[in-house]
Write an enzyme that holds these catalytic residues in place. Structure first.
Site, PDB file in Angstrom:
ATOM      1  N   LYS A   1     -54.284  75.170 -13.388  1.00  0.00           N
ATOM      2  CA  LYS A   1     -53.390  75.903 -14.287  1.00  0.00           C
ATOM      3  C   LYS A   1     -53.935  76.080 -15.702  1.00  0.00           C
ATOM      4  O   LYS A   1     -53.696  77.104 -16.334  1.00  0.00           O
ATOM      5  CB  LYS A   1     -52.051  75.161 -14.382  1.00  0.00           C
ATOM      6  CG  LYS A   1     -51.057  75.498 -13.293  1.00  0.00           C
ATOM      7  CD  LYS A   1     -49.802  74.670 -13.515  1.00  0.00           C
ATOM      8  CE  LYS A   1     -48.600  75.334 -12.935  1.00  0.00           C
ATOM      9  NZ  LYS A   1     -47.368  74.555 -13.125  1.00  0.00           N
TER      10      LYS A   1
ATOM     11  N   GLY B   1     -40.585  65.149 -22.830  1.00  0.00           N
ATOM     12  CA  GLY B   1     -41.766  65.513 -22.051  1.00  0.00           C
ATOM     13  C   GLY B   1     -42.712  66.424 -22.804  1.00  0.00           C
ATOM     14  O   GLY B   1     -42.294  67.138 -23.739  1.00  0.00           O
ATOM     15  N   ALA B   2     -43.982  66.354 -22.408  1.00  0.00           N
ATOM     16  CA  ALA B   2     -45.004  67.205 -23.021  1.00  0.00           C
ATOM     17  C   ALA B   2     -46.082  67.563 -22.005  1.00  0.00           C
ATOM     18  O   ALA B   2     -47.164  67.997 -22.356  1.00  0.00           O
ATOM     19  CB  ALA B   2     -45.634  66.497 -24.216  1.00  0.00           C
TER      20      ALA B   2
ATOM     21  N   ASP C   1     -48.151  58.256 -25.455  1.00  0.00           N
ATOM     22  CA  ASP C   1     -49.180  58.097 -24.437  1.00  0.00           C
ATOM     23  C   ASP C   1     -50.188  59.240 -24.569  1.00  0.00           C
ATOM     24  O   ASP C   1     -50.254  59.906 -25.611  1.00  0.00           O
ATOM     25  CB  ASP C   1     -48.551  58.023 -23.034  1.00  0.00           C
ATOM     26  CG  ASP C   1     -47.776  59.309 -22.676  1.00  0.00           C
ATOM     27  OD1 ASP C   1     -47.863  60.297 -23.425  1.00  0.00           O
ATOM     28  OD2 ASP C   1     -47.084  59.307 -21.644  1.00  0.00           O
TER      29      ASP C   1
ATOM     30  N   GLY D   1     -33.814  70.058 -10.548  1.00  0.00           N
ATOM     31  CA  GLY D   1     -35.031  70.873 -10.643  1.00  0.00           C
ATOM     32  C   GLY D   1     -35.166  71.975  -9.608  1.00  0.00           C
ATOM     33  O   GLY D   1     -36.100  72.786  -9.693  1.00  0.00           O
TER      34      GLY D   1
ATOM     35  N   ARG E   1     -43.281  59.662 -25.096  1.00  0.00           N
ATOM     36  CA  ARG E   1     -43.903  58.362 -25.359  1.00  0.00           C
ATOM     37  C   ARG E   1     -45.201  58.604 -26.121  1.00  0.00           C
ATOM     38  O   ARG E   1     -45.784  59.679 -26.042  1.00  0.00           O
ATOM     39  CB  ARG E   1     -44.283  57.673 -24.035  1.00  0.00           C
ATOM     40  CG  ARG E   1     -43.132  57.403 -23.132  1.00  0.00           C
ATOM     41  CD  ARG E   1     -43.534  56.469 -22.033  1.00  0.00           C
ATOM     42  NE  ARG E   1     -44.730  56.897 -21.295  1.00  0.00           N
ATOM     43  CZ  ARG E   1     -45.254  56.242 -20.269  1.00  0.00           C
ATOM     44  NH1 ARG E   1     -44.708  55.125 -19.852  1.00  0.00           N
ATOM     45  NH2 ARG E   1     -46.326  56.679 -19.643  1.00  0.00           N
TER      46      ARG E   1
ATOM     47  N   ASN F   1     -49.654  80.145 -14.041  1.00  0.00           N
ATOM     48  CA  ASN F   1     -49.333  79.794 -12.645  1.00  0.00           C
ATOM     49  C   ASN F   1     -49.226  81.016 -11.755  1.00  0.00           C
ATOM     50  O   ASN F   1     -49.069  80.883 -10.542  1.00  0.00           O
ATOM     51  CB  ASN F   1     -48.054  78.937 -12.548  1.00  0.00           C
ATOM     52  CG  ASN F   1     -46.793  79.768 -12.687  1.00  0.00           C
ATOM     53  OD1 ASN F   1     -46.800  80.828 -13.310  1.00  0.00           O
ATOM     54  ND2 ASN F   1     -45.707  79.293 -12.108  1.00  0.00           N
TER      55      ASN F   1
ATOM     56  N   ASP G   1     -43.018  79.024 -14.974  1.00  0.00           N
ATOM     57  CA  ASP G   1     -42.223  77.778 -14.930  1.00  0.00           C
ATOM     58  C   ASP G   1     -41.116  77.804 -15.991  1.00  0.00           C
ATOM     59  O   ASP G   1     -39.977  77.407 -15.725  1.00  0.00           O
ATOM     60  CB  ASP G   1     -43.114  76.557 -15.169  1.00  0.00           C
ATOM     61  CG  ASP G   1     -44.082  76.325 -14.019  1.00  0.00           C
ATOM     62  OD1 ASP G   1     -43.703  76.579 -12.871  1.00  0.00           O
ATOM     63  OD2 ASP G   1     -45.215  75.889 -14.278  1.00  0.00           O
TER      64      ASP G   1
ATOM     65  N   SER H   1     -51.914  76.366  -9.054  1.00  0.00           N
ATOM     66  CA  SER H   1     -51.278  75.129  -9.488  1.00  0.00           C
ATOM     67  C   SER H   1     -52.369  74.126  -9.826  1.00  0.00           C
ATOM     68  O   SER H   1     -53.545  74.485  -9.941  1.00  0.00           O
ATOM     69  CB  SER H   1     -50.321  74.639  -8.394  1.00  0.00           C
ATOM     70  OG  SER H   1     -49.487  73.622  -8.928  1.00  0.00           O
TER      71      SER H   1
HETATM   72  P1  NAD Z   1     -47.334  65.794 -16.266  1.00  0.00           P
HETATM   73  O1  NAD Z   1     -48.116  64.698 -15.661  1.00  0.00           O
HETATM   74  O2  NAD Z   1     -48.040  67.015 -16.767  1.00  0.00           O
HETATM   75  O3  NAD Z   1     -46.438  65.194 -17.490  1.00  0.00           O
HETATM   76  C1  NAD Z   1     -45.882  63.931 -17.440  1.00  0.00           C
HETATM   77  C2  NAD Z   1     -44.904  63.731 -18.603  1.00  0.00           C
HETATM   78  O4  NAD Z   1     -44.131  62.578 -18.281  1.00  0.00           O
HETATM   79  C3  NAD Z   1     -45.557  63.435 -19.951  1.00  0.00           C
HETATM   80  O5  NAD Z   1     -44.756  63.967 -20.984  1.00  0.00           O
HETATM   81  C4  NAD Z   1     -45.528  61.904 -20.007  1.00  0.00           C
HETATM   82  O6  NAD Z   1     -45.569  61.406 -21.320  1.00  0.00           O
HETATM   83  C5  NAD Z   1     -44.208  61.619 -19.346  1.00  0.00           C
HETATM   84  N1  NAD Z   1     -44.084  60.312 -18.736  1.00  0.00           N
HETATM   85  C6  NAD Z   1     -44.847  59.772 -17.767  1.00  0.00           C
HETATM   86  N2  NAD Z   1     -44.397  58.535 -17.441  1.00  0.00           N
HETATM   87  C7  NAD Z   1     -43.314  58.296 -18.234  1.00  0.00           C
HETATM   88  C8  NAD Z   1     -42.398  57.210 -18.381  1.00  0.00           C
HETATM   89  N3  NAD Z   1     -42.518  56.102 -17.654  1.00  0.00           N
HETATM   90  N4  NAD Z   1     -41.410  57.331 -19.300  1.00  0.00           N
HETATM   91  C9  NAD Z   1     -41.281  58.425 -20.038  1.00  0.00           C
HETATM   92  N5  NAD Z   1     -42.106  59.495 -19.944  1.00  0.00           N
HETATM   93  C10 NAD Z   1     -43.110  59.425 -19.058  1.00  0.00           C
HETATM   94  O7  NAD Z   1     -46.257  66.198 -15.212  1.00  0.00           O
HETATM   95  P2  NAD Z   1     -45.557  67.610 -14.967  1.00  0.00           P
HETATM   96  O8  NAD Z   1     -46.440  68.440 -14.117  1.00  0.00           O
HETATM   97  O9  NAD Z   1     -45.064  68.177 -16.250  1.00  0.00           O
HETATM   98  O10 NAD Z   1     -44.340  67.154 -14.052  1.00  0.00           O
HETATM   99  C11 NAD Z   1     -43.270  66.395 -14.589  1.00  0.00           C
HETATM  100  C12 NAD Z   1     -42.130  66.429 -13.593  1.00  0.00           C
HETATM  101  O11 NAD Z   1     -41.679  67.762 -13.439  1.00  0.00           O
HETATM  102  C13 NAD Z   1     -42.502  65.960 -12.191  1.00  0.00           C
HETATM  103  O12 NAD Z   1     -41.441  65.181 -11.694  1.00  0.00           O
HETATM  104  C14 NAD Z   1     -42.589  67.243 -11.395  1.00  0.00           C
HETATM  105  O13 NAD Z   1     -42.264  67.071 -10.030  1.00  0.00           O
HETATM  106  C15 NAD Z   1     -41.559  68.084 -12.080  1.00  0.00           C
HETATM  107  N6  NAD Z   1     -41.791  69.530 -11.961  1.00  0.00           N
HETATM  108  C16 NAD Z   1     -40.763  70.283 -11.504  1.00  0.00           C
HETATM  109  C17 NAD Z   1     -40.912  71.650 -11.397  1.00  0.00           C
HETATM  110  C18 NAD Z   1     -39.778  72.480 -10.873  1.00  0.00           C
HETATM  111  O14 NAD Z   1     -39.984  73.646 -10.541  1.00  0.00           O
HETATM  112  N7  NAD Z   1     -38.573  71.937 -10.824  1.00  0.00           N
HETATM  113  C19 NAD Z   1     -42.114  72.270 -11.779  1.00  0.00           C
HETATM  114  C20 NAD Z   1     -43.149  71.462 -12.267  1.00  0.00           C
HETATM  115  C21 NAD Z   1     -42.969  70.084 -12.356  1.00  0.00           C
END
Ligand code: NAD
Length: 290
Positions: A73, A133-134, A160, A257, A158, A94, A109, A69
């Site tokens: 990753k 999301g990305a 960002d 999730g 966004r 992963n 994932d 993780s």
């Molecule tokens: P990351 O940091 O890689 O990605 C963050 C994403 O969120 C980006 O697309 C970013 O632009 C967006 N973002 C951040 N702040 C924002 C805001 N205020 N408004 C809109 N978009 C915003 O994170 P990640 O590892 O992809 O994780 C994202 C979420 O997924 C987390 O909550 C994590 O806990 C969850 N997750 C769940 C599982 C599962 O098995 N259910 C697995 C991995 C991650």
């Protein structure tokens, strides 16, 4: 556990930092015990600095494999022999499987998310979905959905630091799969509304809705949703995000999730053992509802 560990027990790892909070060891060891498989799953604090040595130890110790993780990753592929098609397109790994010293990297994932949909009798194959999301979670879902046969994916993010990755995901999907993907700015709310209206599934794949953004959503009001829309959130803490709360009030079928979390573990379990995790038993034992 004392009765389970013998001189024959094979080791499976989880390499990440920080990692002590992870629920994966409890989940995997419970499943191994239930199925009578002679594996032990342990978490190791490994970051990018000691990753190469840690991966070498998989071969040296004849481990069956490992999960990896963050922050490993997207860099671990350098130390592996092969990648699955999804790992190659996603640019992340992963799960590592060790077949007689040959290490193959997978990403579960996305397969986990798609399996959770199927387990919920949700069918998006040949249809259109909209996803926000990305990051790591979003990329895995977008690529796997395209590989599995979702016809169209509208990606919002966004502008960002993840915007470039969003563009890359869309380009990879359009170049390497039969799915058509398009990228939009999450600030264009009218377009978001129109794309959701045209989709059967809407997915939040960002941390919106969990701390420090708990209680928040970028969906301005319930007019963006409709009762026959399916709404999924990758967040599982809280189990019901502000988005899912709004969607439930509208009458949408919802998925949090936990399903993705369980099925990404199940997919890794199957890669190591050749058998699926005892899903219904795991749901009951871990008290998972999604
Ligand atoms: P990351 O940091 O890689 O990605 C963050 C994403 O969120 C980006 O697309 C970013 O632009 C967006 N973002 C951040 N702040 C924002 C805001 N205020 N408004 C809109 N978009 C915003 O994170 P990640 O590892 O992809 O994780 C994202 C979420 O997924 C987390 O909550 C994590 O806990 C969850 N997750 C769940 C599982 C599962 O098995 N259910 C697995 C991995 C991650």
């Amino acid at each position: 556990m004392a009765e389970r560990i013998t001189g024959h027990t094979e080791l499976i790892g989880l390499m990440a930092y920080p990692i002590r909070h992870s629920s994966s060891p409890a989940m995997q060891n419970e499943a191994f015990a239930k199925m009578g498989f002679d594996y032990a799953y342990l978490a190791f604090e490994v970051d990018n600095d000691n990753l190469e040595d840690a991966i070498r130890s998989i071969r040296a110790l004849k481990m069956r494999g490992s999960n990896v993780s963050m922050p490993n990753k997207t860099v671990v592929h350098k130390y592996l022999d092969h990648l699955s098609p999804a790992a190659e397109l996603t640019g992340a790994v992963n799960t590592i499987v060790n077949d007689d010293g040959v290490l193959t990297g997978h990403i579960t994932d996305g397969t986990g998310f798609m399996a959770a949909l199927r387990d919920n009798a949700i069918d998006v194959i040949g249809k259109k979905m909209t996803i926000v999301g990305a990051g790591g979670a979003a990329t895995a879902i977008e690529i796997q959905a395209a590989l599995d046969g979702v016809a169209q994916i509208s990606v919002f993010n966004r502008k960002d630091e993840f915007w470039e990755r969003a563009q890359r995901n869309v380009d990879v999907i359009n170049e390497k799969t039969d799915c058509r993907a398009e990228l939009f700015d999450l600030d264009d709310l009218e377009i978001l509304k129109a794309e959701i209206a045209d989709s059967c599934l809407f997915v939040n794949a960002t941390g919106m809705g969990m701390k420090p953004l708990e209680g928040k959503t970028y969906i301005p009001d319930a007019s963006y949703l409709r009762p026959d829309l399916i709404v999924a959130d990758v967040v599982y803490s809280p189990a019901e995000t502000a988005l899912l709360k709004m969607a439930k009030q509208v009458g949408c079928k919802c998925m949090n999730g936990f399903g993705m979390m369980l099925f990404q573990g199940s997919a890794a379990f199957e890669l190591w053992t050749g058998k699926p995790m005892p899903i219904e038993y795991m749901k009951e034992t871990l008290g998972i509802k999604y």
